[in-house]
Design a protein around this motif. Sequence first.
Motif, mmCIF file in Angstrom:
data_model
loop_
_atom_site.group_PDB
_atom_site.id
_atom_site.type_symbol
_atom_site.label_atom_id
_atom_site.label_comp_id
_atom_site.label_asym_id
_atom_site.label_seq_id
_atom_site.Cartn_x
_atom_site.Cartn_y
_atom_site.Cartn_z
ATOM 1 N N LYS A 63 33.636 -17.959 39.935
ATOM 2 C CA LYS A 63 34.954 -17.609 40.235
ATOM 3 C C LYS A 63 35.311 -16.301 39.186
ATOM 4 O O LYS A 63 36.029 -15.586 39.562
ATOM 5 C CB LYS A 63 35.992 -18.465 40.410
ATOM 6 N N HIS A 64 35.127 -16.405 38.009
ATOM 7 C CA HIS A 64 35.360 -15.519 36.994
ATOM 8 C C HIS A 64 34.302 -15.161 36.076
ATOM 9 O O HIS A 64 32.920 -16.001 36.231
ATOM 10 C CB HIS A 64 36.587 -16.361 35.811
ATOM 11 N N LEU A 65 34.519 -14.193 35.349
ATOM 12 C CA LEU A 65 33.360 -13.787 34.232
ATOM 13 C C LEU A 65 33.107 -15.068 33.342
ATOM 14 O O LEU A 65 34.225 -15.959 32.940
ATOM 15 C CB LEU A 65 33.832 -12.649 33.543
ATOM 16 N N PRO A 66 32.091 -15.379 32.863
ATOM 17 C CA PRO A 66 31.725 -16.503 31.964
ATOM 18 C C PRO A 66 32.501 -16.187 30.773
ATOM 19 O O PRO A 66 32.463 -14.952 30.251
ATOM 20 C CB PRO A 66 30.332 -16.433 31.753
ATOM 21 N N GLN A 67 33.012 -17.210 29.858
ATOM 22 C CA GLN A 67 33.497 -17.073 28.707
ATOM 23 C C GLN A 67 32.610 -17.515 27.740
ATOM 24 O O GLN A 67 32.306 -18.736 27.649
ATOM 25 C CB GLN A 67 35.161 -17.519 28.520
ATOM 26 N N THR A 68 32.573 -16.981 26.533
ATOM 27 C CA THR A 68 31.504 -17.192 25.344
ATOM 28 C C THR A 68 32.307 -17.751 24.327
ATOM 29 O O THR A 68 33.260 -16.943 23.845
ATOM 30 C CB THR A 68 30.503 -16.272 25.162
ATOM 31 N N GLU A 69 31.824 -18.553 23.321
ATOM 32 C CA GLU A 69 32.495 -18.992 22.386
ATOM 33 C C GLU A 69 34.110 -19.281 22.427
ATOM 34 O O GLU A 69 35.009 -18.914 21.725
ATOM 35 C CB GLU A 69 32.175 -18.035 21.068
ATOM 36 N N LYS A 70 34.349 -19.790 23.575
ATOM 37 C CA LYS A 70 35.528 -20.277 23.887
ATOM 38 C C LYS A 70 36.392 -21.192 23.019
ATOM 39 O O LYS A 70 35.666 -22.425 23.016
ATOM 40 C CB LYS A 70 35.594 -20.524 25.315
#
Length: 293
Positions: A40-47
């Motif tokens: 659904k959204h762009l992946p988020q890294t080191e969130k």
Amino acid sequence: MKDLKDLNLLDRFLFAEAMEDPQNMRDVLEIILGKDVVLKHLPQTEKEARISPAYRFAKVDVWAKDTDEVVYDTEVQGTNTKNLPKRSRYYESIIDAKLLKPGERDFNKMNDIYIILIAPFDLFGKRKYMYTFEMTCKEDPSVSLEDGATRIFLNTHGDNPDEVSPELVELLHYIEHTTQDMADGCKSERIHKMQKRICSIKSSEEVSVRYMQRWEEMEMEKEAARELGLAEGRTQGLTEGRTQGLAEGRAEGRSSMARLIDKLLEENRIEDCKRIAKDPEFCQHMMEEFGIE
């Protein structure tokens, strides 16, 4: 320090860079889960995830959500820190805590969640590539809790290829050895395409600069944390030394603090390293967590 070109997907930096590409993230999830995934959204890294400033934070390697509102936390772990099952429980809890809006009464609106951990070792000793955990009844295993939570531990050194898909076996080997030769030996078209995208990452000057900056920042943070911790250890040792003997107390305080710092640095818990130097109660809690006397 490894060169960027020598990194594998088990290295957090390359994994985060690669999984920022939604196609890479989608391919990895689809191969692991054996189903179609539409993000659904762009992946988020080191969130960064934290329930409250009063409690420790955690950095989720890669966080993603699909169009069915299913949440995925995908982690890579190079070394066995002996706490991964409980760490996965903690990651699940801090993600769960943010899934409902304030005032929402219907817990059935909580998203389904997958915690996926990929490692080059067999956490459970059964020589399997994949271990999938869902809540079931101890008295009757046919009864499932159906709470929407799944934890998956992947072992790149499995020995049961007949029980998982051939593509998953190829992916796990490729994650541990992210090279052109390894990719060429795979039948998976998805892995071939992933290798092209990762080659582009490894040859990018912008990524190379980012990698060097990240390494320098981590080294500076580690050194600062170590110095703060050792200073506190010296103070603790001197205090104990007044009643137990100055030399013995100083040595014991330095030794215990140094071991604690090393343990925290192994897990890249930089913020906790800084905090133990300023918060004696938290320092004692960390000592107990790692069994350091």
